[in-house]
Design an enzyme around this catalytic site. Structure first.
Site, PDB file in Angstrom:
ATOM      1  N   SER A 218     -12.358   4.663   5.664  1.00 39.61           N
ATOM      2  CA  SER A 218     -12.764   4.870   7.057  1.00 39.61           C
ATOM      3  C   SER A 218     -13.521   6.181   7.168  1.00 39.61           C
ATOM      4  O   SER A 218     -13.046   7.215   6.694  1.00 39.61           O
ATOM      5  CB  SER A 218     -11.547   4.923   7.984  1.00 39.61           C
ATOM      6  OG  SER A 218     -10.950   3.663   8.064  1.00 39.61           O
TER       7      SER A 218
ATOM      8  N   GLU B 147      -2.156   5.805  -8.475  1.00 34.49           N
ATOM      9  CA  GLU B 147      -3.120   6.864  -8.139  1.00 34.49           C
ATOM     10  C   GLU B 147      -2.908   8.099  -8.996  1.00 34.49           C
ATOM     11  O   GLU B 147      -1.793   8.564  -9.173  1.00 34.49           O
ATOM     12  CB  GLU B 147      -2.972   7.222  -6.651  1.00 34.49           C
ATOM     13  CG  GLU B 147      -3.840   8.392  -6.176  1.00 34.49           C
ATOM     14  CD  GLU B 147      -3.754   8.600  -4.649  1.00 34.49           C
ATOM     15  OE1 GLU B 147      -3.488   7.617  -3.917  1.00 34.49           O
ATOM     16  OE2 GLU B 147      -3.937   9.742  -4.196  1.00 34.49           O
TER      17      GLU B 147
ATOM     18  N   HIS C 174      -7.595  10.065   3.846  1.00 36.99           N
ATOM     19  CA  HIS C 174      -7.079   9.079   4.802  1.00 36.99           C
ATOM     20  C   HIS C 174      -7.400   9.510   6.231  1.00 36.99           C
ATOM     21  O   HIS C 174      -7.295  10.684   6.564  1.00 36.99           O
ATOM     22  CB  HIS C 174      -5.573   8.909   4.628  1.00 36.99           C
ATOM     23  CG  HIS C 174      -5.205   8.193   3.371  1.00 36.99           C
ATOM     24  ND1 HIS C 174      -4.402   8.737   2.402  1.00 36.99           N
ATOM     25  CD2 HIS C 174      -5.545   6.958   2.933  1.00 36.99           C
ATOM     26  CE1 HIS C 174      -4.254   7.874   1.414  1.00 36.99           C
ATOM     27  NE2 HIS C 174      -4.941   6.772   1.702  1.00 36.99           N
TER      28      HIS C 174
ATOM     29  N   ASP D 212       0.841  -1.196   0.000  1.00 34.75           N
ATOM     30  CA  ASP D 212       0.000   0.000   0.000  1.00 34.75           C
ATOM     31  C   ASP D 212       0.885   1.259   0.000  1.00 34.75           C
ATOM     32  O   ASP D 212       1.865   1.338   0.744  1.00 34.75           O
ATOM     33  CB  ASP D 212      -0.879  -0.050   1.263  1.00 34.75           C
ATOM     34  CG  ASP D 212      -2.013   0.948   1.256  1.00 34.75           C
ATOM     35  OD1 ASP D 212      -2.484   1.305   0.156  1.00 34.75           O
ATOM     36  OD2 ASP D 212      -2.444   1.366   2.353  1.00 34.75           O
ATOM     37  N   HIS D 213       0.561   2.208  -0.835  1.00 31.50           N
ATOM     38  CA  HIS D 213       1.270   3.511  -0.864  1.00 31.50           C
ATOM     39  C   HIS D 213       2.786   3.394  -0.858  1.00 31.50           C
ATOM     40  O   HIS D 213       3.470   4.101  -0.110  1.00 31.50           O
ATOM     41  CB  HIS D 213       0.823   4.396   0.313  1.00 31.50           C
ATOM     42  CG  HIS D 213      -0.592   4.844   0.187  1.00 31.50           C
ATOM     43  ND1 HIS D 213      -0.998   5.792  -0.713  1.00 31.50           N
ATOM     44  CD2 HIS D 213      -1.714   4.432   0.830  1.00 31.50           C
ATOM     45  CE1 HIS D 213      -2.309   5.967  -0.609  1.00 31.50           C
ATOM     46  NE2 HIS D 213      -2.770   5.135   0.314  1.00 31.50           N
TER      47      HIS D 213
ATOM     48  N   ALA E 166      -8.288   1.323   6.833  1.00 28.21           N
ATOM     49  CA  ALA E 166      -7.192   1.231   7.807  1.00 28.21           C
ATOM     50  C   ALA E 166      -7.623   1.747   9.179  1.00 28.21           C
ATOM     51  O   ALA E 166      -7.733   1.005  10.147  1.00 28.21           O
ATOM     52  CB  ALA E 166      -5.970   2.005   7.305  1.00 28.21           C
ATOM     53  N   THR E 167      -7.901   3.042   9.255  1.00 29.51           N
ATOM     54  CA  THR E 167      -8.127   3.704  10.550  1.00 29.51           C
ATOM     55  C   THR E 167      -9.269   3.076  11.352  1.00 29.51           C
ATOM     56  O   THR E 167      -9.162   2.922  12.572  1.00 29.51           O
ATOM     57  CB  THR E 167      -8.417   5.204  10.311  1.00 29.51           C
ATOM     58  OG1 THR E 167      -7.395   5.711   9.446  1.00 29.51           O
ATOM     59  CG2 THR E 167      -8.402   5.989  11.603  1.00 29.51           C
TER      60      THR E 167
ATOM     61  N   GLY F  12      -9.136   5.604   1.613  1.00 23.81           N
ATOM     62  CA  GLY F  12      -9.679   6.476   2.671  1.00 23.81           C
ATOM     63  C   GLY F  12     -11.088   6.138   3.085  1.00 23.81           C
ATOM     64  O   GLY F  12     -11.857   7.011   3.493  1.00 23.81           O
TER      65      GLY F  12
ATOM     66  N   ASN G 151     -10.299   0.485   0.446  1.00 25.80           N
ATOM     67  CA  ASN G 151      -9.208   0.453   1.440  1.00 25.80           C
ATOM     68  C   ASN G 151      -9.667   0.939   2.810  1.00 25.80           C
ATOM     69  O   ASN G 151     -10.173   2.058   2.930  1.00 25.80           O
ATOM     70  CB  ASN G 151      -8.072   1.370   0.992  1.00 25.80           C
ATOM     71  CG  ASN G 151      -7.283   0.794  -0.167  1.00 25.80           C
ATOM     72  OD1 ASN G 151      -7.704  -0.161  -0.799  1.00 25.80           O
ATOM     73  ND2 ASN G 151      -6.143   1.383  -0.435  1.00 25.80           N
TER      74      ASN G 151
HETATM   75  P1  13P Z   1      -8.517   5.038   5.944  1.00 23.60           P
HETATM   76  O1  13P Z   1      -7.492   5.059   7.030  1.00 23.60           O
HETATM   77  O2  13P Z   1      -9.286   6.316   5.826  1.00 23.60           O
HETATM   78  O3  13P Z   1      -9.399   3.838   6.043  1.00 23.60           O
HETATM   79  O4  13P Z   1      -7.732   4.886   4.553  1.00 23.60           O
HETATM   80  C1  13P Z   1      -7.158   3.647   4.233  1.00 23.60           C
HETATM   81  C2  13P Z   1      -6.347   3.680   2.970  1.00 23.60           C
HETATM   82  O5  13P Z   1      -6.653   4.353   2.017  1.00 23.60           O
HETATM   83  C3  13P Z   1      -5.168   2.806   2.906  1.00 23.60           C
HETATM   84  O6  13P Z   1      -4.478   2.966   1.721  1.00 23.60           O
HETATM   85 ZN    ZN Z   2      -4.700   4.927   0.853  1.00 20.67          ZN
HETATM   86 NA    NA Z   3     -10.943   8.008   5.682  1.00 22.25          NA
END
Ligand code: 13P
Ligand code: ZN
Ligand code: NA
Length: 282
Positions: free
Chosen positions: A209, A132, A178, A80-81, A230-231, A207, A228
């Site tokens: 979340s 991206e 994000h 990722d990234h 994560a948070t 992003g 995606n």
């Molecule tokens: P969030 O933390 O907003 O879920 O974003 C996750 C993300 O884009 C990981 O690449």
């Molecule tokens: Zn991301």
């Molecule tokens: Na987000």
């Protein structure tokens, strides 16, 4: 372990999204694959450069390979990234089959040049590539983008970008960021529809979340095949862990104090798989 080509094309055809969950260690990998296997959902385990420098590319690779053999669902490890060819090469050489090269901070031509280099190496090694165009705001690990530096994906440029780079999936910037949101996020669905018209490869929503189920579902209708997250997994994990340790001052056994953290994270993984409509697909 597989690349993300077939799983994303199947999702595109059947109009659901494969959830990509950011993982950091053995525990978070276990939570994600166990929940996904129970729900018969394909799943992507995403690791940022920060995760790999914390846990080690070789360790993460070995754990995910073990998970992929254990369960009868498609499981992919995805970078990722990642911002450099060298980091991606290192993981591909270890057996990773899916990578995001994030060159979104570069001007268009430089972005294309770096992505082309990664695509050539990845494809020669059976790996798929996400890139991206446009730039998300917010914070993902060490990647911090000020709102003023973020910008949306231009649909016409996206078409040219996809054609010239040969990428397998495209991350779009349509208003997500994000991390969690300070104010209600507003997604640009007209832009997404325009991108979908011009670009035929699977689209990726970063992003997620803090984005509502309704907005994610609408994005899926408009071509998003990978979401995606994560948070929203980190928060329940750390909250439950903190709560347990505060309530049990003498606790010192990781096998005990990790359990409530894993259980709290698992609930969100299940909820997000349902949001993506990826359950019972295999
Ligand atoms: P969030 O933390 O907003 O879920 O974003 C996750 C993300 O884009 C990981 O690449
Ligand atoms: Zn991301
Ligand atoms: Na987000």
């Amino acid at each position: 372990m597989v690349n993300t080509k077939d799983m994303l094309l199947k999702a595109q055809k059947e109009k659901y999204a494969v959830p990509a969950f950011n993982i950091h260690n053995l525990e978070t990998i276990q939570v994600v694959v166990e929940a996904a296997a129970e729900m018969r959902s394909p799943v992507i385990l995403a690791g940022t450069p920060g995760t790999f420098s914390y846990a080690g590319r070789d360790y993460v690779q070995a754990i995910v390979e073990t998970a992929a053999q254990k369960y009868n669902i498609p499981i992919a490890l995805h970078l990722d990234h990642h911002e450099t060819f060298e980091d991606i090469k290192e993981s591909i050489d270890l057996g990773t089959k899916s990578a995001m090269i994030d060159a979104s901070h570069f001007p268009f031509e430089e972005n294309i040049k770096l992505v082309q280099e990664v695509v050539a190496y990845a494809h020669a090694n059976g790996a798929t590539v996400e890139a991206e165009l446009g730039r998300l705001g917010g914070q993902e690990d060490d990647l911090v983008v000020d709102d003023k530096d973020s910008f949306f994906t231009d649909p016409t440029a996206a078409k040219e970008y996809v054609e010239r780079t040969g990428i397998d999936s495209l991350a779009v910037a349509i208003g997500t960021a994000h991390g969690m949101y300070k104010s209600e996020p507003k997604l640009d669905f007209e832009r997404l529809a325009e991108i979908q018209k011009l670009v035929d490869i699977p689209l990726v929503l970063h992003g997620a979340s803090g984005i509502s189920v309704e907005d994610v579902r609408r994005s899926i209708e408009l071509g998003v095949c990978k979401v995606n997250i994560a948070t929203e997994l980190k928060i329940p994990f750390s909250n439950a862990l903190r709560e347990f340790l505060v309530e049990n001052e003498d606790a010192n056994d990781p096998r005990k104090y990790m359990a409530p953290a894993k259980a709290a994270m698992r609930e969100v993984v299940i909820e997000k798989i349902k949001m993506c409509k990826s359950e019972n697909r295999y």
